[in-house]
Design a protein around this motif. Structure first.
Motif, PDB file in Angstrom:
ATOM      1  N   ASP A 219      39.512   5.367  38.256  1.00  0.00           N
ATOM      2  CA  ASP A 219      39.809   4.234  37.382  1.00  0.00           C
ATOM      3  C   ASP A 219      40.719   3.191  38.021  1.00  0.00           C
ATOM      4  O   ASP A 219      40.823   2.063  37.539  1.00  0.00           O
ATOM      5  N   SER A 220      41.383   3.546  39.121  1.00  0.00           N
ATOM      6  CA  SER A 220      42.225   2.552  39.792  1.00  0.00           C
ATOM      7  C   SER A 220      41.383   1.464  40.436  1.00  0.00           C
ATOM      8  O   SER A 220      41.872   0.385  40.742  1.00  0.00           O
ATOM      9  N   GLU A 221      40.103   1.734  40.623  1.00  0.00           N
ATOM     10  CA  GLU A 221      39.189   0.761  41.215  1.00  0.00           C
ATOM     11  C   GLU A 221      38.334   0.083  40.147  1.00  0.00           C
ATOM     12  O   GLU A 221      37.370  -0.601  40.458  1.00  0.00           O
ATOM     13  N   SER A 222      38.696   0.229  38.872  1.00  0.00           N
ATOM     14  CA  SER A 222      37.900  -0.335  37.783  1.00  0.00           C
ATOM     15  C   SER A 222      38.188  -1.822  37.612  1.00  0.00           C
ATOM     16  O   SER A 222      39.255  -2.319  37.963  1.00  0.00           O
ATOM     17  N   TYR A 223      37.220  -2.526  37.048  1.00  0.00           N
ATOM     18  CA  TYR A 223      37.379  -3.929  36.707  1.00  0.00           C
ATOM     19  C   TYR A 223      36.454  -4.245  35.536  1.00  0.00           C
ATOM     20  O   TYR A 223      35.569  -3.449  35.179  1.00  0.00           O
ATOM     21  N   LEU A 224      36.659  -5.387  34.925  1.00  0.00           N
ATOM     22  CA  LEU A 224      35.850  -5.805  33.791  1.00  0.00           C
ATOM     23  C   LEU A 224      34.785  -6.767  34.295  1.00  0.00           C
ATOM     24  O   LEU A 224      35.097  -7.827  34.850  1.00  0.00           O
ATOM     25  N   SER A 225      33.532  -6.406  34.140  1.00  0.00           N
ATOM     26  CA  SER A 225      32.413  -7.206  34.625  1.00  0.00           C
ATOM     27  C   SER A 225      31.876  -8.087  33.498  1.00  0.00           C
ATOM     28  O   SER A 225      31.548  -7.586  32.421  1.00  0.00           O
ATOM     29  N   VAL A 226      31.814  -9.415  33.750  1.00  0.00           N
ATOM     30  CA  VAL A 226      31.371 -10.364  32.727  1.00  0.00           C
ATOM     31  C   VAL A 226      30.242 -11.214  33.295  1.00  0.00           C
ATOM     32  O   VAL A 226      30.367 -11.786  34.381  1.00  0.00           O
ATOM     33  N   ASP A 227      29.127 -11.308  32.563  1.00  0.00           N
ATOM     34  CA  ASP A 227      28.015 -12.177  32.945  1.00  0.00           C
ATOM     35  C   ASP A 227      28.125 -13.497  32.184  1.00  0.00           C
ATOM     36  O   ASP A 227      28.281 -13.503  30.955  1.00  0.00           O
ATOM     37  N   ILE A 228      28.036 -14.619  32.922  1.00  0.00           N
ATOM     38  CA  ILE A 228      28.257 -15.947  32.350  1.00  0.00           C
ATOM     39  C   ILE A 228      27.056 -16.833  32.645  1.00  0.00           C
ATOM     40  O   ILE A 228      26.466 -16.762  33.725  1.00  0.00           O
ATOM     41  N   SER A 254      45.377 -11.544  31.803  1.00  0.00           N
ATOM     42  CA  SER A 254      44.766 -10.999  33.011  1.00  0.00           C
ATOM     43  C   SER A 254      44.349 -12.159  33.911  1.00  0.00           C
ATOM     44  O   SER A 254      44.741 -13.306  33.688  1.00  0.00           O
ATOM     45  N   MET A 255      43.526 -11.868  34.923  1.00  0.00           N
ATOM     46  CA  MET A 255      43.094 -12.903  35.859  1.00  0.00           C
ATOM     47  C   MET A 255      41.734 -12.559  36.443  1.00  0.00           C
ATOM     48  O   MET A 255      41.300 -11.397  36.411  1.00  0.00           O
ATOM     49  N   ILE A 256      41.059 -13.573  36.977  1.00  0.00           N
ATOM     50  CA  ILE A 256      39.757 -13.382  37.619  1.00  0.00           C
ATOM     51  C   ILE A 256      39.983 -12.901  39.055  1.00  0.00           C
ATOM     52  O   ILE A 256      40.773 -13.482  39.795  1.00  0.00           O
ATOM     53  N   ILE A 257      39.304 -11.807  39.437  1.00  0.00           N
ATOM     54  CA  ILE A 257      39.481 -11.255  40.780  1.00  0.00           C
ATOM     55  C   ILE A 257      38.236 -11.433  41.648  1.00  0.00           C
ATOM     56  O   ILE A 257      38.297 -11.235  42.862  1.00  0.00           O
ATOM     57  N   SER A 258      37.114 -11.820  41.057  1.00  0.00           N
ATOM     58  CA  SER A 258      35.910 -12.080  41.861  1.00  0.00           C
ATOM     59  C   SER A 258      34.991 -13.015  41.089  1.00  0.00           C
ATOM     60  O   SER A 258      34.939 -12.979  39.857  1.00  0.00           O
ATOM     61  N   VAL A 259      34.282 -13.876  41.832  1.00  0.00           N
ATOM     62  CA  VAL A 259      33.304 -14.792  41.238  1.00  0.00           C
ATOM     63  C   VAL A 259      32.053 -14.780  42.114  1.00  0.00           C
ATOM     64  O   VAL A 259      32.110 -15.128  43.290  1.00  0.00           O
ATOM     65  N   SER A 260      30.944 -14.354  41.548  1.00  0.00           N
ATOM     66  CA  SER A 260      29.687 -14.331  42.292  1.00  0.00           C
ATOM     67  C   SER A 260      29.076 -15.736  42.322  1.00  0.00           C
ATOM     68  O   SER A 260      29.145 -16.474  41.339  1.00  0.00           O
ATOM     69  N   PHE A 270      25.599 -15.596  36.208  1.00  0.00           N
ATOM     70  CA  PHE A 270      26.313 -15.111  37.378  1.00  0.00           C
ATOM     71  C   PHE A 270      27.448 -14.222  36.892  1.00  0.00           C
ATOM     72  O   PHE A 270      27.814 -14.234  35.711  1.00  0.00           O
ATOM     73  N   ASN A 271      28.013 -13.422  37.790  1.00  0.00           N
ATOM     74  CA  ASN A 271      28.979 -12.397  37.397  1.00  0.00           C
ATOM     75  C   ASN A 271      30.379 -12.742  37.888  1.00  0.00           C
ATOM     76  O   ASN A 271      30.553 -13.264  38.987  1.00  0.00           O
ATOM     77  N   ILE A 272      31.365 -12.457  37.042  1.00  0.00           N
ATOM     78  CA  ILE A 272      32.763 -12.521  37.479  1.00  0.00           C
ATOM     79  C   ILE A 272      33.420 -11.176  37.201  1.00  0.00           C
ATOM     80  O   ILE A 272      33.005 -10.435  36.296  1.00  0.00           O
ATOM     81  N   GLY A 273      34.425 -10.848  38.000  1.00  0.00           N
ATOM     82  CA  GLY A 273      35.205  -9.633  37.793  1.00  0.00           C
ATOM     83  C   GLY A 273      36.591  -9.991  37.290  1.00  0.00           C
ATOM     84  O   GLY A 273      37.242 -10.904  37.810  1.00  0.00           O
ATOM     85  N   VAL A 274      37.035  -9.312  36.258  1.00  0.00           N
ATOM     86  CA  VAL A 274      38.347  -9.553  35.658  1.00  0.00           C
ATOM     87  C   VAL A 274      39.203  -8.301  35.809  1.00  0.00           C
ATOM     88  O   VAL A 274      38.732  -7.180  35.540  1.00  0.00           O
ATOM     89  N   LYS A 275      40.432  -8.503  36.237  1.00  0.00           N
ATOM     90  CA  LYS A 275      41.346  -7.379  36.396  1.00  0.00           C
ATOM     91  C   LYS A 275      41.654  -6.763  35.039  1.00  0.00           C
ATOM     92  O   LYS A 275      41.916  -7.477  34.064  1.00  0.00           O
ATOM     93  N   ILE A 276      41.646  -5.432  34.976  1.00  0.00           N
ATOM     94  CA  ILE A 276      41.986  -4.758  33.728  1.00  0.00           C
ATOM     95  C   ILE A 276      43.501  -4.840  33.532  1.00  0.00           C
ATOM     96  O   ILE A 276      44.263  -4.465  34.426  1.00  0.00           O
TER      97      ILE A 276
END
Length: 375
Positions: A219-228, A254-260, A270-276
């Motif tokens: 779970d330390s490598e988990s993130y929230l995946s959002v499709d936009i 929280s904050m955005i940690i990745s943007v596809s 497209f997908n973005i990753g949000v820090k839990i």
């Protein structure tokens, strides 16, 4: 020649006389109209007074009671709320690399294990016997090689015998190493530190590289995946602040940690990753759904009004503002160009300068030019 000059002089005098008569007549006509206008206004005033004495309701102004407010000027923000699900870069299925019967299962579901921990062993007696046999040959050939090397150093024996002993020893050593690696594949080990989420292996059943034996999760490598939607492809970047909303409606920063930058051709997203958020790390589970509030637009110097006091006609949008007219306050219909809307507020792009008083309550009852009184 004299005759021609004389004729021209007579014509000029005649034209001047006509022009002078026309000017005088126009001035006289204007004076007469002005006098008539003064007389008409006087008659109008007299009649209005007489009628007002006979009818008190005549010529009285109808006022609408309204409430007003000043314009909101400052930062205007638009947000979108989307659903995301918990994913992990370390949520994997583990398969055995060797065929055979499971001999031992060393862990339980839900157990935390360190990287490299043996999760299960597969019966490898045949290959282990093969390894022991190779090890015996390896020890013998090593001894022969070492003796031949000592003799050769003392210039005893032939170089050919030394090279043959060396070749035999190195060959069996390589074979031993290869079989030893094969033996290690009869143990299923944890590829990273984490939780054994699921165990499909059973003692006595056959293992197969095609069938997952374990599922592990960290779970330390988990993130929230959002499709936009692709319409927002340029609206977000890594580091942008967001809000995460849990199932109880509680909001966490929280904050955005990745943007596809790749658009999914199937659903045009497209997908973005949000820090839990730290407060939720211990409570979330894989594939759990959480809502995310994202800022898609910000104007730091905006004019905004309540959305419900913006009206529309064939010419576009408009609002009613308060203006002074002949010592009274009236409603003035003012065309506006609107921008984004969020939480019942709408951004005004043009049409207002920011110092107007806007009509709120009572805006439905007024028209352009209606006399108003402010509550």
């Amino acid at each position: 020649n004299h005759m021609i000059k004389y004729t021209f002089l007579i014509l000029i005098l005649i034209l001047s006389s006509c022009s002078s008569d026309t000017l005088k007549s126009k001035k006289k006509k204007l004076d007469n109209l002005k006098n008539s206008l003064v007389e008409i206004y006087s008659q109008i005033d007299q009649l209005e007074k007489e009628i007002s004495q006979l009818d008190s309701s005549y010529n009285s102004k109808n006022y609408e009671l309204v409430s007003t407010s000043s314009l909101d000027r400052g930062s205007f923000t638009s947000k979108i709320e989307l659903r995301g699900n918990i994913q992990s870069n370390k949520n994997v299925l583990i398969v055995s690399e060797a065929m055979g019967k499971f001999k031992n299962i060393f862990v339980d579901e839900g157990q935390y294990v360190e990287k490299g921990t043996v999760l299960a062993s597969i019966d490898s007696e045949i290959i282990k016997n093969n390894l022991r046999e190779i090890k015996t040959n390896l020890d013998l050939l090593k001894t022969i090689y070492e003796r031949q090397a000592n003799l050769w150093e003392n210039e005893i024996g032939s170089e050919l015998d030394f090279l043959r002993a060396k070749s035999n020893y190195e060959s069996i050593e390589n074979r031993y190493s290869a079989v030893k690696i094969q033996v290690s594949k009869f143990n299923v080990v944890a590829p990273f530190s984490g939780i054994v989420d699921e165990i499909n292996a059973k003692v006595g059943e056959m293992s197969s590289p095609a069938i997952p034996s374990f599922r592990m999760y960290n779970d330390s490598e988990s993130y929230l995946s959002v499709d936009i939607s692709e319409n927002f492809i340029n609206s977000f970047k890594i580091g942008d602040s967001v809000q995460v909303i849990n199932s109880n409606g509680e909001v966490y920063k929280s904050m955005i940690i990745s943007v596809s930058q790749v658009i999914n051709a199937m659903n045009r997203t497209f997908n973005i990753g949000v820090k839990i958020p730290l407060e939720l790390e211990e409570n979330v589970k894989p594939n759990q759904i959480l809502n995310v509030l994202l800022v898609d637009y910000t104007n730091n110097d905006a004019i905004s009004v309540p959305s419900n006091i913006i009206f529309n006609d064939d010419r576009g949008s408009y609002v009613f503002v308060v203006v002074n007219f002949d010592g009274e306050k009236i409603a003035r219909k003012t065309p506006v160009l609107v921008g984004r809307s969020y939480k019942y507020q709408t951004e005004i792009l043009s049409g207002l300068v920011g110092n107007e008083m806007i009509i709120e309550k009572g805006a439905l009852e007024v028209m352009d030019g209606t006399y108003i009184k402010i509550k």
